[in-house]
Design an enzyme around this catalytic site. Structure first.
Site, PDB file in Angstrom:
ATOM      1  CB  SER A 135      -0.864   0.020   1.262  1.00 37.99           C
ATOM      2  OG  SER A 135      -1.526   1.257   1.410  1.00 37.99           O
TER       3      SER A 135
ATOM      4  CE1 TYR B 288      -4.062  -1.671   5.591  1.00 42.30           C
ATOM      5  CE2 TYR B 288      -3.576   0.558   4.844  1.00 42.30           C
ATOM      6  CZ  TYR B 288      -3.877  -0.763   4.561  1.00 42.30           C
ATOM      7  OH  TYR B 288      -3.989  -1.186   3.252  1.00 42.30           O
TER       8      TYR B 288
HETATM    9  P1  NDP Z   1     -11.577  -5.946   0.297  1.00 43.50           P
HETATM   10  O1  NDP Z   1     -12.091  -5.773   1.679  1.00 43.50           O
HETATM   11  O2  NDP Z   1     -12.513  -5.720  -0.830  1.00 43.50           O
HETATM   12  O3  NDP Z   1     -10.931  -7.392   0.143  1.00 43.50           O
HETATM   13  C1  NDP Z   1     -10.137  -7.968   1.163  1.00 43.50           C
HETATM   14  C2  NDP Z   1      -9.971  -9.447   0.888  1.00 43.50           C
HETATM   15  O4  NDP Z   1      -9.130  -9.993   1.912  1.00 43.50           O
HETATM   16  C3  NDP Z   1     -11.277 -10.197   0.922  1.00 43.50           C
HETATM   17  O5  NDP Z   1     -11.294 -11.154  -0.112  1.00 43.50           O
HETATM   18  C4  NDP Z   1     -11.251 -10.899   2.277  1.00 43.50           C
HETATM   19  O6  NDP Z   1     -11.925 -12.146   2.193  1.00 43.50           O
HETATM   20  C5  NDP Z   1      -9.746 -11.139   2.463  1.00 43.50           C
HETATM   21  N1  NDP Z   1      -9.412 -11.279   3.877  1.00 43.50           N
HETATM   22  C6  NDP Z   1      -9.447 -10.315   4.829  1.00 43.50           C
HETATM   23  N2  NDP Z   1      -9.122 -10.831   6.021  1.00 43.50           N
HETATM   24  C7  NDP Z   1      -8.887 -12.164   5.823  1.00 43.50           C
HETATM   25  C8  NDP Z   1      -8.534 -13.228   6.674  1.00 43.50           C
HETATM   26  N3  NDP Z   1      -8.338 -13.054   7.993  1.00 43.50           N
HETATM   27  N4  NDP Z   1      -8.380 -14.464   6.140  1.00 43.50           N
HETATM   28  C9  NDP Z   1      -8.569 -14.653   4.824  1.00 43.50           C
HETATM   29  N5  NDP Z   1      -8.888 -13.681   3.950  1.00 43.50           N
HETATM   30  C10 NDP Z   1      -9.061 -12.442   4.455  1.00 43.50           C
HETATM   31  O7  NDP Z   1     -10.333  -4.938   0.189  1.00 43.50           O
HETATM   32  P2  NDP Z   1      -9.258  -4.693  -0.974  1.00 43.50           P
HETATM   33  O8  NDP Z   1      -9.518  -5.536  -2.149  1.00 43.50           O
HETATM   34  O9  NDP Z   1      -9.151  -3.243  -1.134  1.00 43.50           O
HETATM   35  O10 NDP Z   1      -7.939  -5.182  -0.215  1.00 43.50           O
HETATM   36  C11 NDP Z   1      -7.041  -6.147  -0.731  1.00 43.50           C
HETATM   37  C12 NDP Z   1      -5.631  -5.765  -0.316  1.00 43.50           C
HETATM   38  O11 NDP Z   1      -5.286  -4.516  -0.900  1.00 43.50           O
HETATM   39  C13 NDP Z   1      -5.428  -5.614   1.188  1.00 43.50           C
HETATM   40  O12 NDP Z   1      -4.175  -6.183   1.526  1.00 43.50           O
HETATM   41  C14 NDP Z   1      -5.380  -4.091   1.370  1.00 43.50           C
HETATM   42  O13 NDP Z   1      -4.639  -3.726   2.493  1.00 43.50           O
HETATM   43  C15 NDP Z   1      -4.709  -3.681   0.078  1.00 43.50           C
HETATM   44  N6  NDP Z   1      -4.885  -2.308  -0.312  1.00 43.50           N
HETATM   45  C16 NDP Z   1      -6.137  -1.776  -0.487  1.00 43.50           C
HETATM   46  C17 NDP Z   1      -6.274  -0.453  -0.865  1.00 43.50           C
HETATM   47  C18 NDP Z   1      -7.605   0.198  -0.994  1.00 43.50           C
HETATM   48  O14 NDP Z   1      -7.667   1.455  -0.976  1.00 43.50           O
HETATM   49  N7  NDP Z   1      -8.686  -0.537  -1.173  1.00 43.50           N
HETATM   50  C19 NDP Z   1      -5.102   0.387  -1.135  1.00 43.50           C
HETATM   51  C20 NDP Z   1      -3.847  -0.262  -0.878  1.00 43.50           C
HETATM   52  C21 NDP Z   1      -3.762  -1.562  -0.519  1.00 43.50           C
HETATM   53  P3  NDP Z   1     -12.945 -12.726   3.289  1.00 43.50           P
HETATM   54  O15 NDP Z   1     -13.600 -11.557   3.957  1.00 43.50           O
HETATM   55  O16 NDP Z   1     -13.863 -13.592   2.502  1.00 43.50           O
HETATM   56  O17 NDP Z   1     -12.070 -13.500   4.189  1.00 43.50           O
HETATM   57  C1  8X3 Z   2      -5.147   1.715   1.546  1.00 40.86           C
HETATM   58  C2  8X3 Z   2      -4.772   3.037   0.975  1.00 40.86           C
HETATM   59  O1  8X3 Z   2      -4.419   5.499   1.419  1.00 40.86           O
HETATM   60  O2  8X3 Z   2      -6.195   4.352   2.677  1.00 40.86           O
HETATM   61  O3  8X3 Z   2      -4.024   0.916   1.728  1.00 40.86           O
HETATM   62  O4  8X3 Z   2      -3.903   3.923   3.232  1.00 40.86           O
HETATM   63  S1  8X3 Z   2      -4.806   4.251   2.133  1.00 40.86           S
END
Ligand code: NDP
Ligand code: 8X3
Length: 255
Positions: A140, A153
């Site tokens: 991120s 985070y």
């Molecule tokens: P979502 O919440 O849409 O997706 C998160 C995914 O992670 C889901 O499929 C969820 O599946 C899975 N997950 C969460 N906790 C667990 C767990 N304990 N065990 C297994 N699976 C888990 O968010 P994003 O797609 O945005 O996030 C994906 C990644 O991208 C994360 O690592 C996030 O930190 C990163 N990210 C996101 C950004 C954003 O702005 N959205 C920016 C930068 C990075 P389920 O609930 O079915 O377990």
């Molecule tokens: C998620 C992006 O900008 O909310 O990783 O930290 S930010």
């Protein structure tokens, strides 16, 4: 033979979009998550849409016994894994440290750091055995910079950044590539989870500017894994035009 991609957190957002795009490009999929109903639906959808096999593994990455139980079998069966996308992760809460909820902290550390390690611990021996493969860690912008209220985070994503670099140095001699994608604000379920289910408040996070969408990040993952074998993209930072830095968004200016 088709390549196989193992994607953690394939039930929504970036993981789901990546699964869709890799399947469209001929990858067989293994997707993981905790929500069994979603895994079933997604598996049926993607396999019929792209005519590829989609296996699902339902477990919590925070539980090392579950991780071993579900991923250990792949390694025992000597399953070829060409791509591992370490994507499962979350933010929980947006409090200053003095007001922080310890349960939120544990969730983030256990998922983003320990979960990523538990999964990697199972899969890396297989990649070494193959002397091939590619790990793409979803970090991120919060792993490159910090912002007020992002504290824990940001800390977990800084650790992902460090682990990404460590993995790359340790695995290069085994022919295994390691890359990271570090996005800014992507509208997924991320903010709903971070704000403990408050969908109205989560919508506001993306108001007044054009955020990234999950497909933008999937596109980057596909770019990374489709480079020629001798080329590695170490690290990508991808931001919305309107987000020049972590925690700074230019709103209501048509950006
Ligand atoms: P979502 O919440 O849409 O997706 C998160 C995914 O992670 C889901 O499929 C969820 O599946 C899975 N997950 C969460 N906790 C667990 C767990 N304990 N065990 C297994 N699976 C888990 O968010 P994003 O797609 O945005 O996030 C994906 C990644 O991208 C994360 O690592 C996030 O930190 C990163 N990210 C996101 C950004 C954003 O702005 N959205 C920016 C930068 C990075 P389920 O609930 O079915 O377990
Ligand atoms: C998620 C992006 O900008 O909310 O990783 O930290 S930010």
């Amino acid at each position: 033979m088709n390549k196989t991609a193992l994607i953690t957190g394939g039930t929504s957002g970036i993981g789901l979009a990546t699964a869709d795009l890799l399947a469209a490009n001929g990858y067989q999929l293994i997707i993981t998550g905790r929500r069994a109903d979603r895994l079933d639906t997604i598996s049926a959808d993607l396999s019929s849409k792209h005519n590829v096999s989609v296996e699902t593994l339902c477990f919590d990455v925070r539980n090392n016994n579950e991780v071993q139980e579900h991923l250990g079998g792949l390694v025992k069966a000597n399953r070829q894994i060409d791509v591992l996308v370490n994507n499962a992760g979350l933010a929980s809460g947006l409090d200053k440290i003095q007001n922080g909820d310890v349960e939120d902290w544990d969730k983030m550390i256990d998922t983003n750091v320990k979960g990523l390690l538990y999964v990697s611990r199972q899969i890396i021996p297989q990649l070494i055995k193959q002397q091939s493969g590619h790990i793409v860690n979803i970090g991120s912008i919060a792993g490159k910079e910090v912002y007020p209220n992002g504290n824990v985070y940001c800390g977990t994503k800084h650790m992902v950044d460090a682990l990404n670099k460590s993995m790359r140095r340790e695995l290069a001699e085994h022919g295994v590539k390691v890359s990271a994608v570090n996005p800014g604000a992507v509208e997924t379920e991320f903010s709903i989870v971070r704000l403990h289910g408050d969908t109205n408040k989560a919508k506001l996070v993306y108001e007044g500017f054009e955020n990234l969408v999950a497909e933008d990040i999937a596109d980057a993952v596909h770019y990374i894994v489709s480079r020629p074998d001798h080329v590695n993209i170490n690290d990508l930072i991808i931001m919305p035009k309107a987000q020049p830095a972590a925690g700074q968004v230019i709103r209501n200016k048509g950006l």
